[in-house]
Design an enzyme around this catalytic site. Sequence first.
Site, mmCIF file in Angstrom:
data_model
loop_
_atom_site.group_PDB
_atom_site.id
_atom_site.type_symbol
_atom_site.label_atom_id
_atom_site.label_comp_id
_atom_site.label_asym_id
_atom_site.label_seq_id
_atom_site.Cartn_x
_atom_site.Cartn_y
_atom_site.Cartn_z
ATOM 1 N N THR A 160 69.068 62.628 36.499
ATOM 2 C CA THR A 160 68.705 61.416 37.237
ATOM 3 C C THR A 160 69.928 60.934 38.010
ATOM 4 O O THR A 160 71.067 61.156 37.579
ATOM 5 C CB THR A 160 68.153 60.347 36.259
ATOM 6 O OG1 THR A 160 67.534 59.311 37.012
ATOM 7 C CG2 THR A 160 69.223 59.738 35.369
ATOM 8 N N SER B 167 64.758 59.981 51.109
ATOM 9 C CA SER B 167 64.020 58.739 50.840
ATOM 10 C C SER B 167 62.651 58.780 51.520
ATOM 11 O O SER B 167 61.764 58.002 51.186
ATOM 12 C CB SER B 167 64.787 57.530 51.382
ATOM 13 O OG SER B 167 66.039 57.470 50.764
ATOM 14 N N THR C 101 71.950 63.989 53.081
ATOM 15 C CA THR C 101 73.251 63.658 53.670
ATOM 16 C C THR C 101 74.062 64.902 53.989
ATOM 17 O O THR C 101 74.795 64.951 54.985
ATOM 18 C CB THR C 101 74.037 62.775 52.668
ATOM 19 O OG1 THR C 101 73.314 61.559 52.501
ATOM 20 C CG2 THR C 101 75.425 62.462 53.164
ATOM 21 N N GLN D 188 62.846 51.852 29.751
ATOM 22 C CA GLN D 188 63.778 51.606 30.871
ATOM 23 C C GLN D 188 65.189 52.075 30.525
ATOM 24 O O GLN D 188 66.042 52.154 31.396
ATOM 25 C CB GLN D 188 63.812 50.109 31.200
ATOM 26 C CG GLN D 188 62.492 49.597 31.724
ATOM 27 C CD GLN D 188 62.491 48.088 31.946
ATOM 28 O OE1 GLN D 188 63.533 47.442 31.882
ATOM 29 N NE2 GLN D 188 61.323 47.539 32.220
ATOM 30 N N CYS D 189 65.430 52.338 29.245
ATOM 31 C CA CYS D 189 66.778 52.782 28.844
ATOM 32 C C CYS D 189 67.054 54.168 29.423
ATOM 33 O O CYS D 189 66.174 55.016 29.505
ATOM 34 C CB CYS D 189 66.884 52.877 27.327
ATOM 35 S SG CYS D 189 66.751 51.296 26.517
ATOM 36 N N ASP E 266 65.753 62.732 55.504
ATOM 37 C CA ASP E 266 66.420 61.905 54.504
ATOM 38 C C ASP E 266 65.448 61.904 53.333
ATOM 39 O O ASP E 266 64.256 61.613 53.500
ATOM 40 C CB ASP E 266 66.611 60.483 55.058
ATOM 41 C CG ASP E 266 67.414 59.603 54.105
ATOM 42 O OD1 ASP E 266 67.055 59.542 52.917
ATOM 43 O OD2 ASP E 266 68.388 58.985 54.553
ATOM 44 N N THR F 157 70.120 63.444 47.959
ATOM 45 C CA THR F 157 70.318 63.055 46.560
ATOM 46 C C THR F 157 69.324 61.985 46.102
ATOM 47 O O THR F 157 69.039 61.877 44.914
ATOM 48 C CB THR F 157 71.748 62.511 46.349
ATOM 49 O OG1 THR F 157 71.944 61.393 47.227
ATOM 50 C CG2 THR F 157 72.791 63.562 46.616
ATOM 51 N N ASP F 158 68.819 61.175 47.058
ATOM 52 C CA ASP F 158 68.012 60.022 46.652
ATOM 53 C C ASP F 158 66.792 60.421 45.823
ATOM 54 O O ASP F 158 66.453 59.749 44.851
ATOM 55 C CB ASP F 158 67.561 59.210 47.879
ATOM 56 C CG ASP F 158 68.730 58.449 48.502
ATOM 57 O OD1 ASP F 158 69.783 58.341 47.848
ATOM 58 O OD2 ASP F 158 68.589 57.968 49.644
HETATM 59 N N1 ASN Z 1 69.774 59.232 51.750
HETATM 60 C C1 ASN Z 1 70.305 60.527 51.441
HETATM 61 C C2 ASN Z 1 69.143 61.429 51.048
HETATM 62 O O1 ASN Z 1 68.666 61.361 49.947
HETATM 63 C C3 ASN Z 1 71.329 60.438 50.344
HETATM 64 C C4 ASN Z 1 72.115 61.709 50.080
HETATM 65 O O2 ASN Z 1 71.666 62.799 50.307
HETATM 66 N N2 ASN Z 1 73.315 61.599 49.554
HETATM 67 O O3 ASN Z 1 68.653 62.186 51.854
#
Ligand code: ASN
Length: 339
Positions: A161, A60, A14, A273-274, A58, A90-91
């Site tokens: 995380t 993702s 992002t 999972q915690c 991105d 961030t993803d």
């Molecule tokens: N979808 C974005 C990514 O991980 C989210 C971000 O960077 N805030 O590339």
Amino acid sequence: MTNKHILLIHAGGTVGMARTAHGYAPATDFPAHLARLLSSAGAALPRYTPHVMPDPIDSSNAIPADWQRIAQDIARHYGACDGVVVLHGTDTMTHAASALSFMLQGLRKPVIVTGSQIPLGEARSDALQNIVTALQLAARDDIREVAVYFGQRLLRGNRATKVSNTRLTAFDSPNHPPLGEVGIDIHLDASALWQPRAAERFDLPPYEAGRILPLRFAPGLPARLLDAMLALMPRALILEGYGAGNLPDNDPDLHRLLRQAHDAGVLLVARSQCLHGGVALDAYATGSALAQAGVIGAADMTFEALYAKLHHLFALGLPADEVRQALLSNLAGELTDPH
Ligand code: ASN
């Protein structure tokens, strides 16, 4: 600060995006825009050389090969810089940071991974603050690890995380204290920082995608799902159980399949999972049944650290028993040493 030289890698996220008709997407003018904004900082910032990945993504869309491209870029320029900043989405930022920590063991210079929740070009963006502070952190002599700097906190990369997709403090490291807090001043916690245990050792073996498979349990999940996963010939299964790492012990099909997988050489690793805490398979009968089926616990590693570490250890070509052993040793600060 001015005599330090930082490698600034832009992998995507992002941070470097702009609005389009379909939502945020990578913007081509980001490097020039950032350079203009940083040029006014003067002596407050170290010198930096930008490296824009051929096709910022991105995150993702990231695959393990993308982590390796970043690691290769760092390894190639490591001798010529004093520190590194990686701009990343961030993803999957903590997956990448974890993988970097295993590929670049024994670092003697900071590798600071950052990004933003709002693109640099937007009015209330968190990008510039994150990048400016990351550059300053990358110029320090006391950080010798891969760390995530985001929303005023410095966290160990393989302990962090993503915990929020709306807050500007998007990350946490539930099983390790923050390495630093940033307000008017920058305060690092010397006792939380990683002290490399061996010489620099950069291993960048090609990672195989699709052979480390995670399965998050939920009440009533059919055991047949495991059957379908085993048909994909995984090297390891990450079994995300409840609480201390427990899975049901009243499902004979599940346990038959686990034993079958173990006998076929699939490494079975239990994780909790915690968000906070680790795995203790001896705490409950439901956990002990797993240990009997050959499952090992992942201590208090994050999912991302475990996922990246398994990719790394299998890519090194280690035999299964050595992978098991290395998985539970502390390679880059990713788990709490057993006492
Ligand atoms: N979808 C974005 C990514 O991980 C989210 C971000 O960077 N805030 O590339």
